[in-house]
Write a protein that holds these residues in place. Structure first.
Motif, PDB file in Angstrom:
ATOM      1  N   GLY A  39     -17.649  54.744   2.625  1.00  0.00           N
ATOM      2  CA  GLY A  39     -17.618  54.887   1.233  1.00  0.00           C
ATOM      3  C   GLY A  39     -18.454  56.019   0.360  1.00  0.00           C
ATOM      4  N   ASP A  40     -18.293  56.236  -0.797  1.00  0.00           N
ATOM      5  CA  ASP A  40     -18.949  57.112  -1.678  1.00  0.00           C
ATOM      6  C   ASP A  40     -20.703  56.715  -1.707  1.00  0.00           C
ATOM      7  OD1 ASP A  40     -20.017  58.770  -3.267  1.00  0.00           O
ATOM      8  OD2 ASP A  40     -18.552  58.432  -5.026  1.00  0.00           O
ATOM      9  N   ARG A  41     -21.175  57.473  -0.762  1.00  0.00           N
ATOM     10  CA  ARG A  41     -22.801  57.202  -0.803  1.00  0.00           C
ATOM     11  C   ARG A  41     -23.459  57.470  -2.112  1.00  0.00           C
ATOM     12  NH1 ARG A  41     -24.440  58.560   5.345  1.00  0.00           N
ATOM     13  NH2 ARG A  41     -22.467  57.879   6.344  1.00  0.00           N
ATOM     14  N   SER A  42     -22.754  58.208  -2.839  1.00  0.00           N
ATOM     15  CA  SER A  42     -23.658  58.606  -4.192  1.00  0.00           C
ATOM     16  C   SER A  42     -23.358  57.493  -5.256  1.00  0.00           C
ATOM     17  CB  SER A  42     -22.819  59.800  -4.635  1.00  0.00           C
ATOM     18  OG  SER A  42     -21.740  59.753  -5.151  1.00  0.00           O
ATOM     19  N   ALA A  43     -22.452  56.515  -4.924  1.00  0.00           N
ATOM     20  CA  ALA A  43     -22.098  55.847  -6.061  1.00  0.00           C
ATOM     21  C   ALA A  43     -22.544  54.187  -5.644  1.00  0.00           C
ATOM     22  CB  ALA A  43     -20.488  55.367  -6.106  1.00  0.00           C
TER      23      ALA A  43
END
Length: 475
Positions: free
Chosen positions: A127-131
């Motif tokens: 998934g989006d690691r920044s989120a």
């Protein structure tokens, strides 16, 4: 002797009778003077949702951090993204080339924890690691927060780290939470305890088998708080006494049952050892009190486990090992249940571990070990308490858990205790991490403290709606 886990299952009949009752008005959920728009959680395996010796889907979804954040959504909180593990059974370890999964109870007559086969390998988060909001990393110690090679050292962090040289603290700070959940520090003493105090008690925080020095812990903890909170509100939790968890309270010190005939057959093998102790007393090498502690003699009934004890006076010059029988002051690890009663030498029927051969020090905590660990936890908790303020509130889990371990609790009429035993046990089968019901109980501790401190009204969860440990399956 291996039949350690005899579990009594109770059936409870609840009889409902009709009555008239006026329910109190339910308070509308509110954030009070806090801001739950973006909750960021930082911690170790407890924050990640580790359960039954593995990180897997069910445990992760029932992490205390996820449960708290989900309840906060009713009070204006935002999404709470976890690095989903996508593993129904998780990773317990390897047996050759076979991946072992989470623990479950096996055997109807004498159930014992055993890994599910096959388990699931640790895979990268897609998934989006920044989120992400949850930065709970199994095994993480306080200095690991700023270790820039931690993604390669710990696969649980490596699977969702923002970069190869990223740090957990850097990733969590970049998430820029409006409210922080921070519970870290138990691994700075837990690894030392679970290894039977065989590591160093003055470690630098990098070896999982050592206890971290207080000065090292203090500096790293203060840096974490100033970096993460930075004027934001949140909650920190201290460290419970690890000696009270089922990992140290499930296997009894006197787990060697014998009839008189077996005792009479076994005792002659220790006659030279006992006689040597008498000679050591006469020679002024040990006191009579130490000799009394070290004598080994079995009787009909439940006997103390024969254990190694490196804290005894060294009598190897007399050919005498540092062994004794365990007593009620000693704690035996849960993992000892897998080796007690087995043969250390398959070709020698007298080498029964715990009887003819001693149980190793890595499986025991002496009273002196327990006192040293409790003192270090008290020192760590003083460091943690010093960081508390009006905006950073302290949840004293140490005090709460001490009472819970001693007395258990009742939730809506259903009992809960600090064991791994169904149906009331709050701990998963690894003896260290809660099960889903136990995590729900922990989540409510956080919610209650947040509500009390910030004037919020986050609804609590009902732990009885969450599962405890599964019933055993056939062998």
């Amino acid at each position: 002797m291996r039949k350690i886990f005899n579990i009594l299952f109770a059936l409870t009949l609840v009889v409902a009778s009709s009555c008239t009752y006026t329910f109190p008005e339910v308070e509308s959920p509110s954030a009070g003077n806090a801001d739950f728009t973006k909750v960021v959680a930082v911690g170790n395996s407890l924050t990640a949702g580790f359960m039954n010796g593995a990180l897997y889907d069910d445990g992760q979804s029932n992490s205390y951090a996820n449960l708290v954040a989900m309840q906060m959504q009713q009070a204006g909180g935002g999404a709470f993204n976890q690095p989903d593990i996508n593993a129904p059974n998780g990773y317990f370890g390897m047996a050759g080339n076979v991946v072992l999964g989470r623990l479950h109870l096996v055997g109807i007559d004498n159930p014992a924890p055993s890994p599910i086969v096959p388990g699931d390998p640790i895979t990268a988060y897609s998934g989006d690691r920044s989120a992400l909001n949850n930065f709970g990393v199994p095994g993480m110690r306080i200095v690991d927060l700023t270790y820039n090679a931690y993604s390669s050292a710990n696969p649980y962090y490596g699977r969702f780290a923002s970069a190869a040289t990223a740090t957990v603290l850097g990733d969590a700070a970049a998430a820029n939470g409006s409210f922080i959940l921070f519970w870290l520090g138990s691994n700075d003493v837990l690894g030392y305890a679970t290894k039977g105090a065989t590591g160093s008690d003055s470690g630098d925080g990098t070896n999982p088998a050592d206890m971290t020095q207080v000065a090292v812990f203090s500096a790293a903890y203060a840096n974490a708080i100033s970096t993460l909170f930075n004027g934001k509100k949140g909650i920190i939790a201290n460290i419970p006494n690890v000696q009270d968890i089922p990992y140290f309270t499930t296997v009894a010190w006197n787990s060697i049952p014998m009839d008189q005939a077996t005792a009479d057959q076994t005792n002659p093998s220790y006659a030279p050892y006992n006689g040597g102790l008498d000679q050591a007393v006469l020679g002024g090498l040990i006191t009579q009190d130490e000799a009394d502690l070290r004598y080994i003699e079995f009787a009909a009934g439940n006997n103390g486990i024969v254990i190694d004890d490196g804290q005894l006076t060294d009598l190897t010059g007399l050919g005498l090992p540092s062994i004794r029988m365990a007593n009620s002051n000693d704690l035996i690890t849960l993992t000892a249940g897998a080796v007690l009663g087995t043969l250390s030498d398959p070709n020698d029927p007298t080498s029964v571990i715990g009887v003819g051969d001693p149980l190793g020090e890595e499986y025991t905590l002496t009273l002196a070990d327990q006192e040293a660990i409790a003192d270090r936890i008290a020192d760590f908790n003083a460091v943690i308490a010093a960081q508390a303020s009006d905006d950073i509130v302290l949840l004293d889990i140490n005090t709460t858990f001490a009472d819970f371990a001693q007395n258990g609790t009742s939730i809506n009429g259903a009992g809960m205790d600090a064991t791994i035993l169904p149906p009331f046990g709050a701990f998963s089968l690894d003896g260290i991490h809660p099960n889903a019901r136990g995590y729900a109980y922990v989540a409510n501790l956080f919610i209650d403290k947040i509500n009390e401190s910030f004037g919020s009204s986050i609804p609590t969860v009902n732990p009885n709606n969450y599962s405890g440990n599964e019933l055993p399956v056939p062998q």
